[in-house]
Motif scaffolding. Structure first.
Motif, PDB file in Angstrom:
ATOM      1  N   TYR A  97       0.850  -1.185   0.000  1.00 49.40           N
ATOM      2  CA  TYR A  97       0.000   0.000   0.000  1.00 49.40           C
ATOM      3  C   TYR A  97       0.890   1.240   0.000  1.00 49.40           C
ATOM      4  CZ  TYR A  97      -4.155  -2.772   0.835  1.00 49.40           C
ATOM      5  OH  TYR A  97      -5.191  -3.660   0.699  1.00 49.40           O
ATOM      6  N   TYR A  98       0.607   2.137  -0.946  1.00 47.42           N
ATOM      7  CA  TYR A  98       1.400   3.338  -1.114  1.00 47.42           C
ATOM      8  C   TYR A  98       0.590   4.561  -0.714  1.00 47.42           C
ATOM      9  CZ  TYR A  98       4.452   0.402  -3.943  1.00 47.42           C
ATOM     10  OH  TYR A  98       5.290  -0.591  -4.391  1.00 47.42           O
ATOM     11  N   CYS A  99       1.158   5.372   0.124  1.00 45.99           N
ATOM     12  CA  CYS A  99       0.590   6.681   0.388  1.00 45.99           C
ATOM     13  C   CYS A  99       0.971   7.602  -0.761  1.00 45.99           C
ATOM     14  CB  CYS A  99       1.121   7.216   1.711  1.00 45.99           C
ATOM     15  SG  CYS A  99       0.368   8.772   2.223  1.00 45.99           S
ATOM     16  N   ALA A 100       0.049   8.474  -1.155  1.00 43.29           N
ATOM     17  CA  ALA A 100       0.288   9.306  -2.328  1.00 43.29           C
ATOM     18  C   ALA A 100      -0.390  10.657  -2.165  1.00 43.29           C
ATOM     19  CB  ALA A 100      -0.236   8.614  -3.577  1.00 43.29           C
ATOM     20  N   ALA A 101       0.136  11.629  -2.874  1.00 44.18           N
ATOM     21  CA  ALA A 101      -0.467  12.967  -2.909  1.00 44.18           C
ATOM     22  C   ALA A 101      -0.618  13.392  -4.360  1.00 44.18           C
ATOM     23  CB  ALA A 101       0.391  13.963  -2.140  1.00 44.18           C
ATOM     24  N   GLY A 102      -1.746  13.995  -4.667  1.00 43.59           N
ATOM     25  CA  GLY A 102      -1.989  14.417  -6.037  1.00 43.59           C
ATOM     26  C   GLY A 102      -3.119  15.413  -6.121  1.00 43.59           C
ATOM     27  N   LEU A 103      -3.577  15.620  -7.343  1.00 45.14           N
ATOM     28  CA  LEU A 103      -4.599  16.624  -7.601  1.00 45.14           C
ATOM     29  C   LEU A 103      -5.806  16.022  -8.299  1.00 45.14           C
ATOM     30  CD1 LEU A 103      -2.277  19.522  -8.809  1.00 45.14           C
ATOM     31  CD2 LEU A 103      -3.623  19.504  -6.712  1.00 45.14           C
ATOM     32  N   PHE A 113       3.207  12.633  -5.963  1.00 46.20           N
ATOM     33  CA  PHE A 113       4.220  12.182  -5.006  1.00 46.20           C
ATOM     34  C   PHE A 113       3.802  10.840  -4.421  1.00 46.20           C
ATOM     35  CE2 PHE A 113       6.295  16.188  -5.197  1.00 46.20           C
ATOM     36  CZ  PHE A 113       5.295  17.135  -5.275  1.00 46.20           C
ATOM     37  N   TRP A 114       4.799   9.977  -4.216  1.00 48.20           N
ATOM     38  CA  TRP A 114       4.560   8.635  -3.680  1.00 48.20           C
ATOM     39  C   TRP A 114       5.408   8.395  -2.437  1.00 48.20           C
ATOM     40  CZ3 TRP A 114       0.815   5.675  -5.766  1.00 48.20           C
ATOM     41  CH2 TRP A 114       0.435   5.916  -7.095  1.00 48.20           C
ATOM     42  N   GLY A 115       4.839   7.609  -1.514  1.00 46.53           N
ATOM     43  CA  GLY A 115       5.632   7.082  -0.418  1.00 46.53           C
ATOM     44  C   GLY A 115       6.337   5.808  -0.849  1.00 46.53           C
ATOM     45  N   GLN A 116       7.050   5.201   0.098  1.00 48.61           N
ATOM     46  CA  GLN A 116       7.867   4.032  -0.256  1.00 48.61           C
ATOM     47  C   GLN A 116       7.076   2.740  -0.216  1.00 48.61           C
ATOM     48  OE1 GLN A 116       7.738   5.318   2.720  1.00 48.61           O
ATOM     49  NE2 GLN A 116       7.845   3.653   4.215  1.00 48.61           N
ATOM     50  N   GLY A 117       5.911   2.737   0.394  1.00 49.50           N
ATOM     51  CA  GLY A 117       5.067   1.551   0.429  1.00 49.50           C
ATOM     52  C   GLY A 117       5.130   0.808   1.742  1.00 49.50           C
ATOM     53  N   ALA A 118       4.030   0.161   2.103  1.00 49.63           N
ATOM     54  CA  ALA A 118       3.943  -0.662   3.312  1.00 49.63           C
ATOM     55  C   ALA A 118       3.252  -1.967   2.943  1.00 49.63           C
ATOM     56  CB  ALA A 118       3.161   0.056   4.413  1.00 49.63           C
ATOM     57  N   GLN A 119       3.868  -3.083   3.312  1.00 47.27           N
ATOM     58  CA  GLN A 119       3.328  -4.393   2.947  1.00 47.27           C
ATOM     59  C   GLN A 119       2.197  -4.786   3.885  1.00 47.27           C
ATOM     60  OE1 GLN A 119       4.243  -6.632   0.342  1.00 47.27           O
ATOM     61  NE2 GLN A 119       2.370  -7.660   1.046  1.00 47.27           N
ATOM     62  N   VAL A 120       1.093  -5.194   3.298  1.00 49.40           N
ATOM     63  CA  VAL A 120      -0.033  -5.763   4.040  1.00 49.40           C
ATOM     64  C   VAL A 120      -0.260  -7.171   3.519  1.00 49.40           C
ATOM     65  CG1 VAL A 120      -2.509  -5.639   4.471  1.00 49.40           C
ATOM     66  CG2 VAL A 120      -1.122  -3.551   4.524  1.00 49.40           C
ATOM     67  N   THR A 121      -0.223  -8.137   4.410  1.00 54.91           N
ATOM     68  CA  THR A 121      -0.433  -9.531   4.023  1.00 54.91           C
ATOM     69  C   THR A 121      -1.577 -10.101   4.852  1.00 54.91           C
ATOM     70  OG1 THR A 121       1.914  -9.794   3.496  1.00 54.91           O
ATOM     71  CG2 THR A 121       0.613 -11.799   3.776  1.00 54.91           C
ATOM     72  N   VAL A 122      -2.581 -10.643   4.155  1.00 55.61           N
ATOM     73  CA  VAL A 122      -3.747 -11.213   4.826  1.00 55.61           C
ATOM     74  C   VAL A 122      -3.777 -12.702   4.529  1.00 55.61           C
ATOM     75  CG1 VAL A 122      -6.242 -11.091   5.152  1.00 55.61           C
ATOM     76  CG2 VAL A 122      -4.962  -9.034   4.486  1.00 55.61           C
ATOM     77  N   SER A 123      -3.671 -13.509   5.564  1.00 55.26           N
ATOM     78  CA  SER A 123      -3.670 -14.955   5.395  1.00 55.26           C
ATOM     79  C   SER A 123      -5.087 -15.505   5.519  1.00 55.26           C
ATOM     80  CB  SER A 123      -2.760 -15.608   6.432  1.00 55.26           C
ATOM     81  OG  SER A 123      -3.249 -15.374   7.732  1.00 55.26           O
ATOM     82  N   SER A 124      -5.338 -16.579   4.783  1.00 55.93           N
ATOM     83  CA  SER A 124      -6.691 -17.179   4.809  1.00 55.93           C
ATOM     84  C   SER A 124      -6.807 -18.234   5.896  1.00 55.93           C
ATOM     85  CB  SER A 124      -6.995 -17.787   3.451  1.00 55.93           C
ATOM     86  OG  SER A 124      -6.017 -18.738   3.109  1.00 55.93           O
TER      87      SER A 124
END
Length: 124
Positions: A97-103, A113-124
């Motif tokens: 998941y990337y945080c971002a800023a725009g118009l 502009f983009w952030g570096q990203g954060a991993q989200v993992t959902v197991s079943s």
């Protein structure tokens, strides 16, 4: 300096919750701050965006259909921190998941502009 720094990703079981945080530098009020993730057929899709309102006393929000009713975007009063509360997570929510800023529009092409990203993992 433009800065978007994500935190709060991790591993969770299906049905669980996570909260992502994005620490932001100061953006003009006409910028949205949002969350994006990779999607089939496109680089990244807008998951949720927070738009500042210039004419009302509340911000407006956008949610992708796939997360409506499960995810909530919010911020502090200065938008120095933007959160994405993710509830009832599903395995298909697994992504960086990337945080971002725009118009204007919560689409990848409108992000400046983009952030570096954060991993989200959902197991079943």
């Amino acid at each position: 300096e433009v800065q978007l720094v994500e935190s709060g990703g991790g591993l969770v079981q299906a049905g669980g919750s996570l909260r992502l945080s994005c620490a932001t530098s100061t953006f003009p009020n006409d910028y949205f701050i949002g969350w994006f993730r990779p999607a089939p057929g496109k680089e990244r899709e807008g998951v949720s965006c927070l738009f500042s309102s210039n004419s009302t006393d509340h911000d407006s929000t956008y949610y992708a259909d796939s997360v409506k009713g499960r995810f909530t975007i919010s911020s502090d009063s200065d938008k120095n921190t933007v959160w994405l509360q993710m509830n009832n997570l599903k395995p298909e929510d697994t992504a960086v998941y990337y945080c971002a800023a725009g118009l204007d529009i919560c689409l990848e092409d409108y992000v400046s502009f983009w952030g570096q990203g954060a991993q989200v993992t959902v197991s079943s």
